[in-house]
Design an enzyme around this catalytic site. Sequence first.
Site, mmCIF file in Angstrom:
data_model
loop_
_atom_site.group_PDB
_atom_site.id
_atom_site.type_symbol
_atom_site.label_atom_id
_atom_site.label_comp_id
_atom_site.label_asym_id
_atom_site.label_seq_id
_atom_site.Cartn_x
_atom_site.Cartn_y
_atom_site.Cartn_z
ATOM 1 N N SER A 182 -29.731 71.301 130.456
ATOM 2 C CA SER A 182 -30.740 72.144 130.144
ATOM 3 C C SER A 182 -31.219 73.112 131.419
ATOM 4 O O SER A 182 -31.158 72.540 132.590
ATOM 5 C CB SER A 182 -32.207 71.426 129.828
ATOM 6 N N LYS A 183 -31.544 74.191 131.016
ATOM 7 C CA LYS A 183 -31.827 75.267 132.097
ATOM 8 C C LYS A 183 -32.768 74.919 132.867
ATOM 9 O O LYS A 183 -32.753 75.189 134.158
ATOM 10 C CB LYS A 183 -32.338 76.455 131.339
ATOM 11 N N ARG A 184 -33.917 74.282 132.413
ATOM 12 C CA ARG A 184 -34.935 73.660 133.326
ATOM 13 C C ARG A 184 -34.727 72.524 134.386
ATOM 14 O O ARG A 184 -35.307 72.437 135.374
ATOM 15 C CB ARG A 184 -35.959 73.246 132.411
ATOM 16 N N ASP A 185 -33.401 71.979 134.098
ATOM 17 C CA ASP A 185 -32.972 71.095 135.158
ATOM 18 C C ASP A 185 -32.404 71.650 136.411
ATOM 19 O O ASP A 185 -32.483 70.986 137.483
ATOM 20 C CB ASP A 185 -31.707 70.267 134.577
ATOM 21 N N ASP B 182 -25.880 77.305 132.763
ATOM 22 C CA ASP B 182 -25.587 78.697 132.634
ATOM 23 C C ASP B 182 -24.306 79.333 132.865
ATOM 24 O O ASP B 182 -23.818 79.239 134.144
ATOM 25 C CB ASP B 182 -26.753 79.467 133.352
#
Length: 497
Positions: free
Chosen positions: A259-262, A277
């Site tokens: 997840s990008k938020r990681d 990404d």
Amino acid sequence: MTMVRVRFAPSPTGFVHVGGLRTALYNYLFARRNNGVFVLRIEDTDRSRYVEGAVENLLSVLDWAGLTPDEGPQQGGKYGPYLQSERLDIYKHYADRLVQQGFAYYAFDTPEEIETARQKSPDPRTFKYDASTRSLMRNSLTLSEEEVRRLLAQKVPYVIRLKVPENRIFVITDLIRGEVSFHSSQVDDQVLIKSDGYPTYHLANVVDDHLMEISHIIRGEEWLSSVPKHLYLYECFGWEPPLMAHLPLIFNPDGSKMSKRDIQSLSLMPSGKVDPDVQSYIQAGYEREAILNYIALLGWSSGDDREVFTLKELEQIFSLDRVNKSPAIFDLAKLKHLNQQHINRMEPERLAAELRSLAENAGWAIEDENYFMQVVKLFQPRLHMRNDFLTLSRYFFEEPTEYDAETKAKRWKEDSGKLVLEFLSEIIKLTVFDKESLEKTLLQTAERCGVPAAKIIHPTRLAVTGMGIGPGLYEILELLGKEKVINRLKRAVGILG
RNA sequence: GGCGCGUUCGUCUAGCGGUCCAGGACACCGGCCUCUCACGUCGGUAACACGGGUUCGAGUCCCGUACGCGCUACCA
């Protein structure tokens, strides 16, 4: 045999996920392998998630990867437009058709009303808008015809829902997972057209895949659960569903979803997580072929012992029946290994071209093409990342100003200065400054001074390069040339003592 | 919670009933090569989640359990 047509159908959420790139890759490879068509379709039906520049970013990543669509927003094609937001009237047309035929209905319930119904239901956790509850809701099945007409005329917000039948079993034969069946009791009356007039994924997807004559759907496993809805839609429309292949997911080293938020900024692997990404890997300097090679291996294997492949090679050997079922964990170490392998196997001329632009961007002035080429050849077998070239080879382009402290402590002894000067006095006399004569000269000097060759080799390397590691010393000296070597040795002895 | 999918070395995987006391790759450890660092090369540690079946024989087929993941939105 009908034409193979596959699609990559991402929704533009701002960045391209590693898993998304793999999906695109597999679709592309499958198309190439089967002389088929690779379609790019942008699924931008969620206005609330619209991100400025996301489509451009997506296009540029695909372009960078070399996964050029045969049909898509940029190249066009006779099945366009390829942006779902430009096909709204098509979805509306087909949704209306379903309503007319009794396969779908208007629903006027507000989100709040649905929430209330959920709370009042015997088990709020399992509440669904489906055959068991739709008779309790405000929709064209429960309201009178006049009432429905009135609400529509008043432009009261509504959605169109699929009327999923009771007691049906939907079976798909997934190309990767085999037969999977679902009971209709677990699928809800899926919204087809949202109150803003946009279609949901499910409607748009089914309509477009049919209209664009997609033969195989290759997508992530997260879609497997919604297949029954899709199958029923195909049935209602009287269409033949495409063949489907649901790919295993890709996870972080700690088993969590990528997840990008990681991720905070660019630092990779902060805590069992990995950056999802694709752009991050591009920026980090990984080779295009290495990234594609690596993600191809996440869920697919060739069947023999080979693992290093170029895109062209993958196009020849990829097949869906060698895709496996279980999820894969993303491992940076293996990516790095493949990166090194690809650099190593690259045509030296091509590597030189890549490194030249890298160096020039870093402000280096490359005057002698041939000299640069020779330097590249020296470093090719020892580069893991192309960016390493900048630090590892800098002394070939400018005189070292500092001398590695650790190497100095380990290699520069009391007699080092004297020995280097002895060696210097000999090579000054050389008329042929090549590695053979340099080696011969060094060995003779060592013997004359009664020391092991290493006592001269290491200090000389440090003096000339400022570093303790690198290509063979004689090759370095030859390439640098007599004048530079002499100057550097003199200067270094003055500084190092 | 419900439904679905999955489970072979730490990781990616080979294996489609016997040729598997489980093979390859990365990582790790050790040797060789060597002026260093790499490359290369040789070797080592390390896995069939568990329990029942079926079978002469199961990593391979079936069932169950456990665990993981996905879906369960007017997100895709």
